[in-house]
Write a protein that holds these residues in place. Structure first.
Motif, short mmCIF file in Angstrom:
data_model
loop_
_atom_site.label_atom_id
_atom_site.label_comp_id
_atom_site.label_asym_id
_atom_site.label_seq_id
_atom_site.Cartn_x
_atom_site.Cartn_y
_atom_site.Cartn_z
N THR A 99 0.82 -1.21 0.00
CA THR A 99 0.00 0.00 0.00
C THR A 99 0.86 1.25 0.00
OG1 THR A 99 -1.60 -1.26 1.32
CG2 THR A 99 -1.97 1.10 1.11
N ASN A 232 -7.19 4.27 1.28
CA ASN A 232 -8.51 3.75 1.61
C ASN A 232 -9.20 3.07 0.43
OD1 ASN A 232 -8.40 4.62 4.29
ND2 ASN A 232 -9.19 6.64 3.75
N ASP A 233 -8.57 3.02 -0.73
CA ASP A 233 -9.20 2.43 -1.90
C ASP A 233 -9.37 0.93 -1.70
OD1 ASP A 233 -10.33 2.21 -4.34
OD2 ASP A 233 -8.52 2.65 -5.51
N TYR A 234 -10.56 0.46 -1.99
CA TYR A 234 -10.87 -0.96 -1.76
C TYR A 234 -11.39 -1.66 -3.01
CZ TYR A 234 -13.47 -5.06 -0.21
OH TYR A 234 -13.96 -6.33 -0.07
N LEU A 238 -9.44 -4.61 -5.25
CA LEU A 238 -10.11 -5.91 -5.17
C LEU A 238 -10.36 -6.49 -6.56
CD1 LEU A 238 -11.47 -7.99 -3.27
CD2 LEU A 238 -13.59 -6.70 -3.58
N GLN A 250 -6.53 -2.53 2.78
CA GLN A 250 -7.98 -2.65 2.87
C GLN A 250 -8.46 -4.05 2.50
OE1 GLN A 250 -9.40 -0.21 4.33
NE2 GLN A 250 -7.53 1.00 4.24
N ILE A 251 -7.82 -4.66 1.53
CA ILE A 251 -8.17 -6.05 1.21
C ILE A 251 -7.75 -6.97 2.35
CG2 ILE A 251 -7.91 -7.91 -0.47
CD1 ILE A 251 -7.30 -5.88 -2.58
N GLN A 254 -10.36 -6.87 4.95
CA GLN A 254 -11.53 -7.64 4.55
C GLN A 254 -11.30 -9.13 4.73
OE1 GLN A 254 -11.96 -9.74 1.68
NE2 GLN A 254 -14.18 -10.02 2.02
N SER A 271 -8.47 -2.36 11.77
CA SER A 271 -8.90 -1.07 11.22
C SER A 271 -8.12 0.08 11.86
CB SER A 271 -10.40 -0.88 11.43
OG SER A 271 -11.13 -1.92 10.80
N SER A 274 -4.67 0.26 10.42
CA SER A 274 -4.65 0.85 9.08
C SER A 274 -4.80 2.37 9.11
CB SER A 274 -5.77 0.26 8.22
OG SER A 274 -7.05 0.68 8.68
#
Length: 300
Positions: A99, A232-234, A238, A250-251, A254, A271, A274
């Motif tokens: 990231t 924060n891009d998810y 993905l 973020q992945i 998840q 969280s 992150s």
């Protein structure tokens, strides 16, 4: 009494300032106007800050205490088990590296391309530039989900699928960045550029030595926003990544969510982990975001 004995007024010299008393009514009126605005700001701060505070404090609670009644703000038995379990169950160190690579490269490219584009749109008069600017703004009128399919096809055909470059390339040019720089460069007086041209400066030299330094506040503001967007891009990572070794944070968060049950203590801990880089970046660069003196070097 002679004229020499008459009391004389003391004139305020050039180094002595004459103090003027401010009317008490004006001060009290300004205070009365400031109280409602200050109260409203405190209420808004509480509305935004209380959920975040609850979220952070809940990450220190054991899993069994999160939904126990009555609900409490402070943890009765603080523990770091959620953080430890989140770090051990997911390869957060590798996720952080991936990231960070994406965020740093994408932010540098976004700021550079947006700065060049905004300067051209603001200081060069060409009808095709205006059409290009309208096209850039038109992208903001479409939902992001509409752009996912064509972006995916383009990136796949470029051979960037399942790579970090496939996440970086679509994020280089943003409508927000171009608009921010264009609006800023429109406020820069044209006399500053004309004076540089009279002195024999070339266009590239004007841009690099004059425009770029005075646009530092906008550059830092966009850098903070771009870093936050990419971190924060998810959805896009993905779609683009299927190799666990290339996953972003973020992945990774998840992946902490189980198929049958959810350990909220672990999810909250991951969280909060992150969030730490974003808070550090904001605190470090916040003081550099200030108003620029764009009139420096100009004479009245």
């Amino acid at each position: 009494m002679t004229t020499t004995d008459m009391p004389r007024k003391v004139d305020a010299g050039p180094g002595r300032a004459v103090r003027k008393k401010r009317p008490s009514g004006a001060a009290s009126g300004g205070l009365r106007r400031a109280v409602p605005a200050t109260t409203l700001l405190w209420v808004l701060a509480a509305l935004y800050g209380l959920p975040v505070l609850w979220f952070v404090l809940s990450s220190f609670k054991p899993a069994g205490d999160l939904f126990s009644l009555p609900l409490t703000l402070l943890p009765h038995d603080p523990t770091l088990s959620g953080y430890k379990a989140a770090w051990d169950s997911a390869n957060f160190s590798e996720y952080f590296i991936n990231t960070t690579i994406v965020c740093v490269i994408a932010t540098i490219l976004t700021v550079g391309v947006s700065c060049c584009t905004g300067y051209a749109l603001a200081k060069y008069d060409n009808k095709w530039l205006k059409v290009f600017f309208v096209g850039i703004l038109a992208t903001t009128m479409l939902p992001g989900e509409v752009m996912l399919a064509p972006q995916f096809l383009v990136v796949r055909d470029l051979g960037l699928y399942n790579s970090l470059a496939g996440i970086i390339v679509p994020a280089v040019l943003t409508a927000t960045g171009c608009f921010m720089f264009r609006q800023f460069f429109l406020t820069v007086p044209d006399e500053l550029i004309e004076a540089a041209r009279i002195d024999g400066a070339r266009e590239l030299s004007i841009f690099l030595r004059i425009m770029v330094p005075i646009s530092r506040p906008i550059m830092l503001t966009l850098a903070i926003l771009s870093f936050q967007w990419r971190w924060n891009d998810y959805i896009w990572p993905l779609l683009m990544l299927n190799d666990p070794e290339k996953f972003t944070v973020q992945i990774g968060i998840q992946s902490l969510v189980g198929a049958q049950n959810i350990n909220w203590s672990v999810v909250l801990g991951g969280s909060v982990i992150s969030m730490i880089p974003l808070i550090v970046v904001f605190l470090v660069f916040q003081r550099y975001v200030m108003n620029a003196d764009i009139n420096a070097g100009l004479k009245d």
